[in-house]
Design an enzyme around this catalytic site. Sequence first.
Site, mmCIF file in Angstrom:
data_model
loop_
_atom_site.group_PDB
_atom_site.id
_atom_site.type_symbol
_atom_site.label_atom_id
_atom_site.label_comp_id
_atom_site.label_asym_id
_atom_site.label_seq_id
_atom_site.Cartn_x
_atom_site.Cartn_y
_atom_site.Cartn_z
ATOM 1 N N LYS A 1 1.323 -3.580 -8.645
ATOM 2 C CA LYS A 1 -0.022 -3.207 -9.077
ATOM 3 C C LYS A 1 0.052 -1.795 -9.656
ATOM 4 O O LYS A 1 1.058 -1.099 -9.447
ATOM 5 C CB LYS A 1 -1.016 -3.268 -7.918
ATOM 6 C CG LYS A 1 -0.754 -2.255 -6.816
ATOM 7 C CD LYS A 1 -1.904 -2.300 -5.836
ATOM 8 C CE LYS A 1 -1.861 -1.131 -4.885
ATOM 9 N NZ LYS A 1 -2.957 -1.142 -3.960
ATOM 10 N N CYS B 1 2.741 -6.259 1.514
ATOM 11 C CA CYS B 1 1.807 -6.563 2.613
ATOM 12 C C CYS B 1 1.207 -7.964 2.553
ATOM 13 O O CYS B 1 1.498 -8.793 3.408
ATOM 14 C CB CYS B 1 0.700 -5.518 2.650
ATOM 15 S SG CYS B 1 1.363 -3.850 2.866
#
Length: 436
Positions: A325, A262
Amino acid sequence: MRLSVIGCGYLGAVHAAAMASLGHDVVGIDVDQQKVASLASGSAPFFEPRLSELLAEGLASGRLRFTSRMADAAGADVHFLAVGTPQAPGGHAADLRYVDAAIDLLLPHLRAGDVVAGKSTVPVGTAAGLAARIEGTRATLVWNPEFLREGWAVHDTLTPDRFVVGAEADAAGERAVGVLREVYTSAVAAGTPFLVTDLATAELVKGAANAFLATKISFINAMAEIAEASGADVALLADALGHDTRIGRRYLGAGIGFGGGCLPKDIRAFAARAEELGRGEAVGFLREVDTINLRRRDRAVQLVVDALGGLVFGRRIAVLGAAFKPFSDDIRDSPALDVAVRLRGLGADVVVTDPAAIDNAAAAHPQLGYARERDEALREADAVVIVTEWDEYRRDLSPEHAGALVRGRIIVDGRNCLDSAAWRAAGWQYHGMGRR
Ligand code: UGA
């Protein structure tokens, strides 16, 4: 209510399952038959906490189903568009081919009064074009951007910070906004802000939110560069800045920077759209945000090279983390994997480990070595690099335990997530990002 969700990736699969958990009757539609088969059998095609439970509940209740037939969208009150908008090959703009294809396929099944609610991240102006395309059906288009974070997707979908719904300022638009309010009625009743805007503002909110988050991360990473040059410590700096409630500590985590499906592509698409609108200079800083971000990956590699005396060729390096992440198996534009690939490119014997992303990483980068177990990756390593702050590395790995496995006690903390004093006390040479 009867809902269809078109596109069952991270966004759509979670949205479909979450809407079913609210009591709606939901059909999720995707052209990828393998993904549909996986979702229909209750298995999430990607790692996302709580999603499997929600899928199981929804499928068992009969309120949730998945199909690859667009005709099954017919009869739904709201059609959520949740297809991907990746970076276009060879450019920075968003590739809208999946949005266009979804609308083409949906058009014959739309009835007067249906609401088409766009959730995909699109360049401003896209919604107006789509509204014109469905006008003849007398269905109404609204734009309802999604702000979920991977790893927290179920939580963010069920209890978002806010709802944003963009619509035309006419009777049909007002009615469509009312329909969306009804879809989200439980959260709205619990006090979640519900903002009604025009179509363009709703599209912009999403792009601007991601641009702001990316800027905040690159801001602190720019400070890390200054800290490195001046002998200051960026982690302490971030703590001190964060106490100012106007600034806040979140997204001031300096390290190897942002990645994922994103933020990187969204800031580029945002800048590309601004150029098209003749306002490229207004967001020229996003180019800088992007380059600061990418520079941190170079810096992490340099720290490893320097720590190993200038040459990594033939040295064994344990890379802790591959996902972009924690709580995700997503490796799209992962800074963690990028660091591993670059070290491998310099001739290092790289062994990557990750609790969730090994399979995705190995498929994309078969040239790297992989270890399923953290300790297997650490064994005989000349240096250790932590690039994804999973609890397994950040919280559960003691310097003494790691020290007993490795050959060289050198650690590069690419996420500034370790207690540097504890590692140094255990005889490790500790290198943080922008830290003393
Ligand atoms: C991001 C946004 O946070 C969501 O609000 C948005 O809905 C989503 O993009 C989207 O557009 O779909 P996500 O990509 O899941 O969500 O990831 P984030 O949690 O925002 O993290 C992005 C990257 O920034 C990660 O690589 C993370 O490690 C990095 N990061 C984050 C930092 O380097 N420092 C920080 O302080 C915070």
